[in-house]
Write an enzyme that holds these catalytic residues in place. Structure first.
Site, mmCIF file in Angstrom:
data_model
loop_
_atom_site.group_PDB
_atom_site.id
_atom_site.type_symbol
_atom_site.label_atom_id
_atom_site.label_comp_id
_atom_site.label_asym_id
_atom_site.label_seq_id
_atom_site.Cartn_x
_atom_site.Cartn_y
_atom_site.Cartn_z
ATOM 1 N N TYR A 1 82.335 48.185 6.208
ATOM 2 C CA TYR A 1 83.390 47.995 5.208
ATOM 3 C C TYR A 1 82.856 48.189 3.790
ATOM 4 C CZ TYR A 1 87.317 46.070 7.931
ATOM 5 O OH TYR A 1 88.378 45.894 8.768
ATOM 6 N N LYS B 1 76.679 46.951 19.323
ATOM 7 C CA LYS B 1 76.661 48.241 20.021
ATOM 8 C C LYS B 1 75.221 48.740 20.015
ATOM 9 C CE LYS B 1 78.781 51.639 22.121
ATOM 10 N NZ LYS B 1 79.362 51.488 23.474
ATOM 11 N N ASP C 1 82.383 47.304 23.521
ATOM 12 C CA ASP C 1 83.397 47.860 24.426
ATOM 13 C C ASP C 1 83.622 46.911 25.607
ATOM 14 O OD1 ASP C 1 80.793 48.462 25.209
ATOM 15 O OD2 ASP C 1 81.261 50.457 25.985
ATOM 16 N N ASP D 1 87.010 42.616 13.090
ATOM 17 C CA ASP D 1 88.396 42.947 12.724
ATOM 18 C C ASP D 1 89.184 43.296 13.981
ATOM 19 O OD1 ASP D 1 90.585 43.686 10.994
ATOM 20 O OD2 ASP D 1 90.063 45.785 11.376
ATOM 21 N N ASP E 1 92.063 40.761 16.308
ATOM 22 C CA ASP E 1 93.456 41.144 16.600
ATOM 23 C C ASP E 1 93.712 41.061 18.101
ATOM 24 O OD1 ASP E 1 94.145 41.765 13.947
ATOM 25 O OD2 ASP E 1 95.207 43.592 14.548
#
Ligand code: IPM
Ligand code: MG
Length: 362
Positions: free
Chosen positions: A142, A193, A225, A249, A253
Protein backbone atom coordinates in the site's frame (compact mmCIF):
# COMPACT_ATOMS: atom_id res chain seq x y z
CA UNK A 1 -9.43 14.53 32.74
CA UNK A 2 -11.67 14.86 29.74
CA UNK A 3 -10.89 12.96 26.56
CA UNK A 4 -11.29 14.30 23.12
CA UNK A 5 -13.09 12.21 20.47
CA UNK A 6 -12.98 13.36 16.86
CA UNK A 7 -16.03 12.22 14.90
CA UNK A 8 -15.97 12.18 11.10
CA UNK A 9 -18.82 11.00 8.89
CA UNK A 10 -17.04 10.56 5.57
CA UNK A 11 -18.95 9.64 2.41
CA UNK A 12 -21.80 7.41 1.27
CA UNK A 13 -23.60 5.81 4.20
CA UNK A 14 -21.03 7.42 6.55
CA UNK A 15 -23.34 10.17 7.89
CA UNK A 16 -26.15 7.69 8.62
CA UNK A 17 -24.09 5.10 10.45
CA UNK A 18 -22.06 7.70 12.35
CA UNK A 19 -25.25 9.40 13.56
CA UNK A 20 -26.26 6.13 15.25
CA UNK A 21 -22.83 5.39 16.71
CA UNK A 22 -22.71 8.94 18.04
CA UNK A 23 -26.08 8.50 19.77
CA UNK A 24 -24.69 5.41 21.46
CA UNK A 25 -21.44 7.10 22.48
CA UNK A 26 -23.30 10.10 23.88
CA UNK A 27 -25.63 7.86 25.84
CA UNK A 28 -22.83 5.80 27.36
CA UNK A 29 -20.80 8.97 28.01
CA UNK A 30 -23.68 10.41 30.07
CA UNK A 31 -24.60 7.17 31.78
CA UNK A 32 -21.07 6.20 32.79
CA UNK A 33 -19.72 9.73 33.29
CA UNK A 34 -16.82 9.19 30.91
CA UNK A 35 -16.12 12.89 30.35
CA UNK A 36 -15.80 12.60 26.57
CA UNK A 37 -15.72 15.79 24.50
CA UNK A 38 -16.81 15.45 20.88
CA UNK A 39 -15.22 17.37 18.02
CA UNK A 40 -16.17 17.13 14.33
CA UNK A 41 -14.00 16.93 11.25
CA UNK A 42 -14.02 15.93 7.60
CA UNK A 43 -12.16 13.15 5.79
CA UNK A 44 -12.61 11.69 2.30
CA UNK A 45 -14.53 12.82 -0.76
CA UNK A 46 -16.72 15.46 0.85
CA UNK A 47 -13.64 16.85 2.61
CA UNK A 48 -12.00 17.14 -0.81
CA UNK A 49 -15.04 18.95 -2.25
CA UNK A 50 -15.00 21.46 0.61
CA UNK A 51 -11.29 21.88 1.32
CA UNK A 52 -9.54 20.65 -1.84
CA UNK A 53 -7.91 17.75 0.01
CA UNK A 54 -9.32 14.46 1.35
CA UNK A 55 -7.26 14.91 4.56
CA UNK A 56 -7.39 18.68 5.02
CA UNK A 57 -4.92 20.51 7.24
CA UNK A 58 -7.74 21.39 9.64
CA UNK A 59 -8.56 17.70 10.07
CA UNK A 60 -4.89 16.83 10.49
CA UNK A 61 -4.62 19.20 13.45
CA UNK A 62 -7.77 17.87 15.08
CA UNK A 63 -6.70 14.29 14.45
CA UNK A 64 -3.28 14.75 16.00
CA UNK A 65 -4.88 16.30 19.08
CA UNK A 66 -7.58 13.65 19.49
CA UNK A 67 -7.46 10.77 21.94
CA UNK A 68 -9.64 8.75 19.60
CA UNK A 69 -11.26 9.11 16.20
CA UNK A 70 -14.56 7.58 15.09
CA UNK A 71 -15.00 7.40 11.35
CA UNK A 72 -17.68 6.31 8.88
CA UNK A 73 -16.46 5.46 5.38
CA UNK A 74 -14.86 6.96 2.27
CA UNK A 75 -15.47 7.06 -1.46
CA UNK A 76 -18.18 7.07 -4.08
CA UNK A 77 -18.65 7.05 -7.84
CA UNK A 78 -18.81 10.85 -8.01
CA UNK A 79 -15.07 10.99 -7.26
CA UNK A 80 -13.97 7.99 -9.34
CA UNK A 81 -11.45 9.01 -11.96
CA UNK A 82 -12.16 12.71 -11.41
CA UNK A 83 -9.15 13.59 -9.30
CA UNK A 84 -5.45 12.79 -9.13
CA UNK A 85 -4.60 9.67 -7.15
CA UNK A 86 -3.32 11.49 -4.09
CA UNK A 87 -6.55 13.51 -3.90
CA UNK A 88 -8.95 10.59 -4.12
CA UNK A 89 -11.18 9.97 -1.06
CA UNK A 90 -9.32 6.72 -0.29
CA UNK A 91 -6.03 8.64 -0.25
CA UNK A 92 -7.37 10.65 2.71
CA UNK A 93 -7.88 7.44 4.66
CA UNK A 94 -4.41 6.16 3.79
CA UNK A 95 -2.94 9.58 4.71
CA UNK A 96 -4.45 9.64 8.18
CA UNK A 97 -3.39 6.04 8.85
CA UNK A 98 0.15 6.96 7.88
CA UNK A 99 0.18 10.39 9.56
CA UNK A 100 -0.86 8.98 12.93
CA UNK A 101 1.23 5.81 12.44
CA UNK A 102 -1.82 3.61 12.94
CA UNK A 103 0.06 0.42 12.08
CA UNK A 104 -2.04 -2.10 13.99
CA UNK A 105 -5.45 -2.80 12.51
CA UNK A 106 -7.61 -5.11 14.62
CA UNK A 107 -10.60 -6.63 12.86
CA UNK A 108 -12.54 -9.03 15.05
CA UNK A 109 -14.82 -11.41 13.19
CA UNK A 110 -17.28 -12.65 15.76
CA UNK A 111 -20.45 -14.48 14.83
CA UNK A 112 -23.35 -13.59 17.09
CA UNK A 113 -25.28 -16.80 17.65
CA UNK A 114 -28.44 -14.92 16.67
CA UNK A 115 -26.95 -14.38 13.19
CA UNK A 116 -25.41 -17.77 12.47
CA UNK A 117 -28.21 -18.30 9.91
CA UNK A 118 -27.41 -15.05 8.11
CA UNK A 119 -23.99 -16.23 6.95
CA UNK A 120 -23.82 -17.83 3.50
CA UNK A 121 -21.89 -20.63 5.23
CA UNK A 122 -23.61 -23.43 7.12
CA UNK A 123 -24.57 -22.28 10.64
CA UNK A 124 -22.56 -25.07 12.30
CA UNK A 125 -19.40 -23.84 10.55
CA UNK A 126 -19.72 -20.30 11.89
CA UNK A 127 -21.68 -20.53 15.16
CA UNK A 128 -19.43 -19.42 17.99
CA UNK A 129 -16.76 -18.11 15.61
CA UNK A 130 -14.32 -15.64 17.20
CA UNK A 131 -11.35 -14.67 15.05
CA UNK A 132 -9.17 -11.61 15.42
CA UNK A 133 -7.48 -10.47 12.23
CA UNK A 134 -4.44 -8.32 12.95
CA UNK A 135 -3.61 -6.47 9.76
CA UNK A 136 -0.47 -4.38 9.30
CA UNK A 137 -1.83 -1.04 8.11
CA UNK A 138 0.92 1.45 7.33
CA UNK A 139 3.39 -0.57 5.27
CA UNK A 140 3.58 -3.24 2.60
CA UNK A 141 2.49 -2.73 -0.96
CA UNK A 142 0.00 0.00 0.00
CA UNK A 143 2.83 2.39 0.83
CA UNK A 144 5.94 0.85 -0.74
CA UNK A 145 7.95 2.48 -3.49
CA UNK A 146 8.84 2.67 -6.25
CA UNK A 147 5.33 2.76 -7.60
CA UNK A 148 3.63 4.26 -10.60
CA UNK A 149 2.89 3.76 -14.27
CA UNK A 150 5.83 4.09 -16.65
CA UNK A 151 6.27 3.82 -20.38
CA UNK A 152 8.61 1.10 -21.56
CA UNK A 153 11.02 1.44 -24.49
CA UNK A 154 8.58 -0.34 -26.78
CA UNK A 155 5.98 2.32 -25.96
CA UNK A 156 3.86 0.02 -23.82
CA UNK A 157 2.81 1.28 -20.39
CA UNK A 158 3.62 -0.72 -17.26
CA UNK A 159 2.11 -0.34 -13.81
CA UNK A 160 4.21 -1.24 -10.76
CA UNK A 161 4.06 -1.33 -6.96
CA UNK A 162 6.47 -2.60 -4.37
CA UNK A 163 5.76 -4.83 -1.38
CA UNK A 164 8.23 -3.92 1.36
CA UNK A 165 8.47 -4.75 5.05
CA UNK A 166 11.37 -3.95 7.34
CA UNK A 167 12.22 -6.14 10.32
CA UNK A 168 10.99 -3.54 12.79
CA UNK A 169 7.64 -3.19 11.02
CA UNK A 170 7.13 -6.96 11.09
CA UNK A 171 8.22 -7.22 14.70
CA UNK A 172 5.88 -4.55 16.02
CA UNK A 173 2.79 -6.00 14.34
CA UNK A 174 3.89 -9.46 15.44
CA UNK A 175 3.97 -8.30 19.05
CA UNK A 176 0.46 -6.88 18.78
CA UNK A 177 -0.79 -10.24 17.49
CA UNK A 178 0.98 -12.29 20.17
CA UNK A 179 -0.11 -9.94 22.97
CA UNK A 180 -3.70 -10.29 21.78
CA UNK A 181 -3.42 -14.07 21.48
CA UNK A 182 -2.13 -14.32 25.04
CA UNK A 183 -5.42 -12.82 26.24
CA UNK A 184 -7.51 -15.11 23.99
CA UNK A 185 -7.05 -18.58 22.52
CA UNK A 186 -3.21 -18.51 22.58
CA UNK A 187 -2.81 -19.26 18.87
CA UNK A 188 -1.33 -17.04 16.15
CA UNK A 189 -1.53 -17.96 12.48
CA UNK A 190 0.78 -15.80 10.40
CA UNK A 191 -0.37 -15.50 6.79
CA UNK A 192 2.10 -14.86 3.98
CA UNK A 193 3.21 -15.94 0.52
CA UNK A 194 6.66 -17.21 1.46
CA UNK A 195 6.63 -19.78 -1.35
CA UNK A 196 6.91 -16.92 -3.85
CA UNK A 197 7.83 -13.60 -2.22
CA UNK A 198 11.05 -12.60 -0.45
CA UNK A 199 9.20 -10.08 1.69
CA UNK A 200 7.18 -13.01 3.06
CA UNK A 201 10.30 -15.07 3.77
CA UNK A 202 11.55 -12.28 6.03
CA UNK A 203 8.05 -11.88 7.52
CA UNK A 204 8.06 -15.56 8.51
CA UNK A 205 11.56 -15.39 9.98
CA UNK A 206 10.71 -12.39 12.17
CA UNK A 207 7.42 -13.93 13.32
CA UNK A 208 9.44 -16.96 14.50
CA UNK A 209 11.73 -14.62 16.44
CA UNK A 210 8.82 -12.78 18.08
CA UNK A 211 7.25 -16.13 19.01
CA UNK A 212 10.27 -16.98 21.21
CA UNK A 213 9.12 -14.32 23.69
CA UNK A 214 5.68 -15.93 23.91
CA UNK A 215 6.25 -19.58 24.86
CA UNK A 216 2.59 -19.96 25.84
CA UNK A 217 1.35 -18.97 22.36
CA UNK A 218 1.41 -21.41 19.45
CA UNK A 219 2.58 -19.97 16.12
CA UNK A 220 1.64 -21.48 12.77
CA UNK A 221 2.21 -20.20 9.24
CA UNK A 222 -0.13 -20.40 6.29
CA UNK A 223 0.11 -19.29 2.68
CA UNK A 224 -2.51 -16.69 1.88
CA UNK A 225 -4.24 -18.73 -0.82
CA UNK A 226 -4.69 -21.62 1.59
CA UNK A 227 -5.79 -19.20 4.35
CA UNK A 228 -8.51 -17.85 2.05
CA UNK A 229 -9.72 -21.40 1.53
CA UNK A 230 -9.42 -22.46 5.19
CA UNK A 231 -11.54 -19.47 6.22
CA UNK A 232 -14.51 -20.99 4.43
CA UNK A 233 -13.70 -24.65 5.03
CA UNK A 234 -12.96 -24.55 8.75
CA UNK A 235 -12.90 -20.98 10.08
CA UNK A 236 -13.04 -22.00 13.73
CA UNK A 237 -9.48 -23.38 13.55
CA UNK A 238 -8.27 -19.75 13.80
CA UNK A 239 -7.75 -17.59 16.87
CA UNK A 240 -5.52 -14.64 15.89
CA UNK A 241 -4.43 -14.22 12.27
CA UNK A 242 -1.61 -11.76 11.59
CA UNK A 243 -0.79 -10.58 8.11
CA UNK A 244 0.40 -7.73 5.90
CA UNK A 245 -1.61 -4.84 4.58
CA UNK A 246 -2.93 -6.25 1.28
CA UNK A 247 -3.59 -9.80 2.45
CA UNK A 248 -5.30 -8.39 5.55
CA UNK A 249 -7.54 -6.20 3.43
CA UNK A 250 -8.72 -9.19 1.44
CA UNK A 251 -8.99 -11.74 4.25
CA UNK A 252 -10.92 -9.37 6.51
CA UNK A 253 -13.60 -8.84 3.87
CA UNK A 254 -13.81 -12.60 3.47
CA UNK A 255 -14.00 -13.15 7.23
CA UNK A 256 -16.73 -10.56 7.58
CA UNK A 257 -19.16 -12.74 5.65
CA UNK A 258 -18.65 -15.52 8.18
CA UNK A 259 -20.30 -13.24 10.71
CA UNK A 260 -23.40 -12.90 8.56
CA UNK A 261 -22.78 -9.53 6.97
CA UNK A 262 -19.95 -7.13 6.31
CA UNK A 263 -22.18 -4.72 8.24
CA UNK A 264 -21.18 -6.51 11.45
CA UNK A 265 -17.38 -6.12 11.34
CA UNK A 266 -15.86 -3.28 13.39
CA UNK A 267 -12.21 -2.24 13.40
CA UNK A 268 -9.63 -0.43 15.47
CA UNK A 269 -6.40 1.02 14.11
CA UNK A 270 -3.85 1.74 16.79
CA UNK A 271 -0.44 3.32 17.04
CA UNK A 272 2.23 2.73 19.69
CA UNK A 273 0.31 4.95 22.13
CA UNK A 274 -3.34 4.62 23.08
CA UNK A 275 -4.54 6.82 20.25
CA UNK A 276 -6.80 4.97 17.86
CA UNK A 277 -8.91 5.32 14.76
CA UNK A 278 -12.16 3.37 14.74
CA UNK A 279 -14.21 2.58 11.66
CA UNK A 280 -16.42 -0.19 10.34
CA UNK A 281 -14.50 -2.56 8.05
CA UNK A 282 -17.06 -2.07 5.31
CA UNK A 283 -17.07 0.63 2.66
CA UNK A 284 -19.29 3.61 1.90
CA UNK A 285 -21.97 1.58 0.06
CA UNK A 286 -22.98 4.43 -2.28
CA UNK A 287 -25.73 2.25 -3.75
CA UNK A 288 -27.74 2.42 -0.53
CA UNK A 289 -26.56 5.80 0.79
CA UNK A 290 -29.26 8.18 2.01
CA UNK A 291 -31.94 5.49 2.19
CA UNK A 292 -31.74 4.83 5.91
CA UNK A 293 -31.24 1.11 5.41
CA UNK A 294 -27.54 0.65 6.23
CA UNK A 295 -26.53 -1.50 9.17
CA UNK A 296 -25.00 0.76 11.87
CA UNK A 297 -23.85 -2.12 14.09
CA UNK A 298 -20.26 -2.36 12.78
CA UNK A 299 -19.85 1.36 13.53
CA UNK A 300 -21.50 1.04 16.94
CA UNK A 301 -19.18 -1.86 17.78
CA UNK A 302 -16.24 0.22 16.51
CA UNK A 303 -17.32 2.84 19.06
CA UNK A 304 -17.19 0.10 21.70
CA UNK A 305 -13.62 -0.69 20.65
CA UNK A 306 -12.84 3.02 20.94
CA UNK A 307 -14.03 2.99 24.54
CA UNK A 308 -11.98 -0.10 25.31
CA UNK A 309 -8.67 0.76 23.65
CA UNK A 310 -8.41 4.55 23.69
CA UNK A 311 -10.55 5.65 26.63
CA UNK A 312 -9.76 2.83 29.03
CA UNK A 313 -13.49 2.27 29.56
CA UNK A 314 -13.66 -1.49 29.09
CA UNK A 315 -16.81 -1.86 31.19
CA UNK A 316 -18.65 0.69 29.07
CA UNK A 317 -17.46 -1.11 25.94
CA UNK A 318 -18.86 -4.37 27.29
CA UNK A 319 -22.17 -2.65 27.94
CA UNK A 320 -22.40 -1.37 24.37
CA UNK A 321 -21.64 -4.83 23.00
CA UNK A 322 -24.20 -6.39 25.32
CA UNK A 323 -26.78 -3.87 24.09
CA UNK A 324 -26.05 -4.86 20.49
CA UNK A 325 -26.51 -8.51 21.37
CA UNK A 326 -29.77 -7.65 23.10
CA UNK A 327 -31.31 -5.91 20.09
CA UNK A 328 -30.40 -8.96 18.02
CA UNK A 329 -32.15 -11.08 20.67
CA UNK A 330 -35.19 -8.86 20.24
CA UNK A 331 -35.24 -9.92 16.58
CA UNK A 332 -34.38 -6.51 15.15
CA UNK A 333 -32.52 -6.71 11.83
CA UNK A 334 -31.41 -4.30 9.14
CA UNK A 335 -31.89 -5.55 5.57
CA UNK A 336 -28.44 -7.09 5.23
CA UNK A 337 -29.00 -9.47 8.17
CA UNK A 338 -32.75 -9.93 7.76
CA UNK A 339 -34.17 -13.43 7.92
CA UNK A 340 -37.61 -14.97 8.22
CA UNK A 341 -39.57 -14.16 11.37
CA UNK A 342 -37.38 -11.19 12.30
CA UNK A 343 -38.37 -7.52 12.33
CA UNK A 344 -36.76 -5.37 9.68
CA UNK A 345 -35.72 -1.93 10.93
CA UNK A 346 -34.07 1.18 9.54
CA UNK A 347 -30.60 2.47 10.39
CA UNK A 348 -32.00 4.95 12.92
CA UNK A 349 -34.39 2.44 14.49
CA UNK A 350 -31.48 0.08 15.03
CA UNK A 351 -29.42 2.85 16.66
CA UNK A 352 -32.34 3.88 18.86
CA UNK A 353 -32.88 0.29 19.96
CA UNK A 354 -29.23 -0.06 20.97
CA UNK A 355 -29.44 3.16 23.02
CA UNK A 356 -32.64 1.94 24.67
CA UNK A 357 -31.09 -1.42 25.54
CA UNK A 358 -28.02 0.35 26.87
CA UNK A 359 -30.00 2.68 29.11
CA UNK A 360 -32.07 -0.22 30.41
CA UNK A 361 -28.95 -2.10 31.54
CA UNK A 362 -28.25 -1.84 35.23
C1 IPM B 1 -10.36 -1.06 4.19
C2 IPM B 1 -10.63 -0.41 2.88
C3 IPM B 1 -9.50 0.53 2.52
C4 IPM B 1 -8.24 -0.30 2.41
C5 IPM B 1 -9.72 1.36 1.25
C6 IPM B 1 -11.01 2.17 1.30
C7 IPM B 1 -8.55 2.26 0.94
O1 IPM B 1 -10.86 -1.37 1.90
O2 IPM B 1 -10.19 -0.34 5.20
O3 IPM B 1 -10.29 -2.29 4.25
O4 IPM B 1 -7.96 -0.88 1.36
O5 IPM B 1 -7.52 -0.39 3.40
MG1 MG C 1 -10.96 -3.37 2.64
Amino acid sequence: MSKNVLIMEGDGIGPEIIAEARKVLEAVNDKDGLGLDFVEGMLGGRAYDKHGHPYPEETREKARAADAILFGSVGGPQWDGKTERHLRPEAGLLDIRSDLDLFANLRPAITFEQLADASPLKPELVAGLDILIVRELTGGIYFGGPRGVRTLENGERQGFNTDVYSESEIRRIGKVAFDAAQKRGKKVCSVDKANVMEVSVLWREIMEEVAKDYPDVELSHMYVDNAAMQLVVNPKQFDVMVTGNLFGDILSDEASMLTGSIGMLPSASLNEGSQGFYEPSHGSAPDIAGQGVANPLATIMSAAMLLRYSIGAGESANRVEAAVSQVLDQGLRTGDIMSEGMTQVSTAEMGDAVVKALLAES
